[in-house]
Scaffold this active site. Sequence first.
Site, short mmCIF file in Angstrom:
data_model
loop_
_atom_site.label_atom_id
_atom_site.label_comp_id
_atom_site.label_asym_id
_atom_site.label_seq_id
_atom_site.Cartn_x
_atom_site.Cartn_y
_atom_site.Cartn_z
N GLN A 201 -24.02 -10.88 37.75
CA GLN A 201 -24.34 -9.46 37.61
C GLN A 201 -25.84 -9.28 37.86
O GLN A 201 -26.67 -9.86 37.15
CB GLN A 201 -23.98 -8.98 36.20
CG GLN A 201 -24.05 -7.47 36.09
CD GLN A 201 -23.74 -6.96 34.69
OE1 GLN A 201 -24.26 -7.49 33.71
NE2 GLN A 201 -22.92 -5.93 34.60
N PRO B 211 -19.54 -10.06 32.03
CA PRO B 211 -20.92 -10.54 31.93
C PRO B 211 -21.44 -10.36 30.50
O PRO B 211 -21.29 -9.28 29.93
CB PRO B 211 -21.67 -9.63 32.91
CG PRO B 211 -20.81 -8.41 33.05
CD PRO B 211 -19.40 -8.87 32.88
N GLY C 69 -14.47 -9.80 27.36
CA GLY C 69 -15.78 -10.21 26.85
C GLY C 69 -15.66 -11.02 25.58
O GLY C 69 -15.51 -12.25 25.61
N ALA D 278 -25.99 -10.17 32.86
CA ALA D 278 -26.99 -9.31 33.49
C ALA D 278 -28.21 -10.17 33.82
O ALA D 278 -28.91 -10.65 32.92
CB ALA D 278 -27.38 -8.19 32.53
N CYS E 286 -24.90 -11.25 28.21
CA CYS E 286 -26.25 -11.80 28.03
C CYS E 286 -26.24 -12.86 26.96
O CYS E 286 -25.69 -12.65 25.87
CB CYS E 286 -27.21 -10.70 27.58
SG CYS E 286 -27.68 -9.59 28.89
N TYR F 47 -28.86 1.21 31.57
CA TYR F 47 -29.93 0.48 32.25
C TYR F 47 -30.34 1.26 33.51
O TYR F 47 -29.82 2.34 33.78
CB TYR F 47 -29.49 -0.96 32.53
CG TYR F 47 -29.24 -1.71 31.23
CD1 TYR F 47 -30.29 -1.92 30.34
CD2 TYR F 47 -27.97 -2.13 30.86
CE1 TYR F 47 -30.08 -2.56 29.12
CE2 TYR F 47 -27.74 -2.78 29.64
CZ TYR F 47 -28.80 -2.97 28.78
OH TYR F 47 -28.60 -3.59 27.57
N ARG G 278 -20.58 -2.35 38.29
CA ARG G 278 -20.16 -1.93 36.93
C ARG G 278 -20.73 -0.56 36.65
O ARG G 278 -21.93 -0.32 36.83
CB ARG G 278 -20.62 -2.93 35.87
CG ARG G 278 -20.27 -2.45 34.46
CD ARG G 278 -20.40 -3.51 33.38
NE ARG G 278 -19.18 -4.29 33.28
CZ ARG G 278 -18.81 -4.99 32.21
NH1 ARG G 278 -19.60 -5.04 31.14
NH2 ARG G 278 -17.70 -5.69 32.19
N1 FMN Z 1 -22.22 -6.00 29.59
C1 FMN Z 1 -22.84 -6.09 30.80
O1 FMN Z 1 -22.51 -5.32 31.69
N2 FMN Z 1 -23.80 -7.04 31.02
C2 FMN Z 1 -24.20 -7.91 30.06
O2 FMN Z 1 -25.01 -8.79 30.32
C3 FMN Z 1 -23.62 -7.79 28.78
N3 FMN Z 1 -23.99 -8.59 27.75
C4 FMN Z 1 -23.25 -8.63 26.61
C5 FMN Z 1 -23.52 -9.59 25.64
C6 FMN Z 1 -22.72 -9.72 24.52
C7 FMN Z 1 -23.00 -10.80 23.53
C8 FMN Z 1 -21.63 -8.83 24.34
C9 FMN Z 1 -20.72 -8.97 23.15
C10 FMN Z 1 -21.38 -7.85 25.28
C11 FMN Z 1 -22.16 -7.74 26.43
N4 FMN Z 1 -21.88 -6.81 27.42
C12 FMN Z 1 -22.57 -6.83 28.60
C13 FMN Z 1 -20.67 -5.96 27.34
C14 FMN Z 1 -19.43 -6.81 27.70
O3 FMN Z 1 -19.53 -7.28 29.03
C15 FMN Z 1 -18.13 -6.01 27.55
O4 FMN Z 1 -18.16 -4.95 28.45
C16 FMN Z 1 -17.95 -5.47 26.12
O5 FMN Z 1 -18.18 -6.50 25.18
C17 FMN Z 1 -16.55 -4.90 25.93
O6 FMN Z 1 -15.56 -5.86 26.24
P1 FMN Z 1 -14.80 -6.71 25.07
O7 FMN Z 1 -14.18 -5.70 24.16
O8 FMN Z 1 -13.81 -7.55 25.82
O9 FMN Z 1 -15.84 -7.53 24.38
#
Ligand code: FMN
Length: 368
Positions: free
Chosen positions: A101, A23, A331, A59, A25, A185, A233
């Site tokens: 989410q 997820p 992500g 989210a 944002c 959160y 999560r």
């Molecule tokens: N984590 C959430 O649980 N909910 C979110 O809405 C959320 N928004 C994110 C927005 C952006 C632009 C990024 C980069 C991360 C966000 N995260 C959010 C965290 C990611 O879901 C992920 O857990 C984190 O980037 C680590 O994974 P990665 O190394 O594959 O990027």
Amino acid sequence: MAGLFDSLTLRETELPNRLMVSPMCQYSVEDRDGLATPWHHVHLGSRAVGGAGLVMAEATAVEPRGRITPEDLGIWSTEHADALTDTTAFVKSQGAVPGIQLAHAGRKASKSRPWEGSEPLQPDEGGYEVVAPTEEPWPYEAEAPPTKKLDTDEVAGIVDSFRDAAEHALDAGFEVAEVHGAHGYLLHEFLSPVTNDRDDEYGGSFENRARLIREVTEAVREVWPDGKPVFVRLSGTDWFDDRDSWTVEQSARLADILYEAGADLVDVSSGGIAPNSYPDWAGPNYQLALAEHVREHAESDIRVGTVGGITSAEQGEAILRNGRADLAIVGREFLRDPYFGLHAADELGDLEDGMIPDQYLRGFHERL
Ligand code: FMN
């Protein structure tokens, strides 16, 4: 052991592969009304085209106070559900499973978007009420409007908001509901002694701190069909070893409580409860050890997903084939490459015609 491109059946829902879009944002609601826009449709739709088995929407706030920024997606009314139905239908048409989410930002609500500084918004800037288990605000450098400590009888309203939001999400066509209990959160704020200073039945002991997320998970499960999975999560740890805080041992214990409450999978992230609640190192697989700890120590059959620093096909495949997690969650690599799933399958020799959209077949078969 299954590989990244083997299917995974959770209850009666089959994920075509074990790769999930994390997820993320998008802060892209146009009129500060929580309604999805073409950006969300294209963002989620292209990751479904791109081969992810499960596309988890960002989210999404269960009530207006639960938005991190005024531009966050919301799911607190029929109108919000209607704005997402074309997107879930499109994701399904591409063979992927749409998830959402469900979130409440707690004391991290009411601020500007990251690219605008993530500063607390004052009421005349469109700021809104901030609620939390404590009246201690997030320690912003700028002055923040007050944080309201939820009264005991107001907590039930939060549970109701999650239940109603899950019903709207179901109407919108989502197949997986993920409760956001991570990253500092609201639900994580109740779990962690760093932010939970309550002396009612929602504070103090482990069971009391875990009460709200358990009640929320039970409420979501109440309205979510039996055949469809619920995820939660978690922040596996707050990353503090010098103060009373949330730890991976508590996460494993909580995973069993959540399983009893109706969750099928915990998605193990970390940190976010305070400004310095982050790992020292965030390279490849940086949160995998947390997921493994939960997988090893939980006594129930709860499945475990890992997220963090997965950027290659080989990494995802190795995590799955070595039995270190049940789902590889990606992500930022999916922001760089919306077709990461197709590229990963190609690299692993798992690309089949059914995965490539007909419109794009020549791109994969007629290579220069
Ligand atoms: N984590 C959430 O649980 N909910 C979110 O809405 C959320 N928004 C994110 C927005 C952006 C632009 C990024 C980069 C991360 C966000 N995260 C959010 C965290 C990611 O879901 C992920 O857990 C984190 O980037 C680590 O994974 P990665 O190394 O594959 O990027």
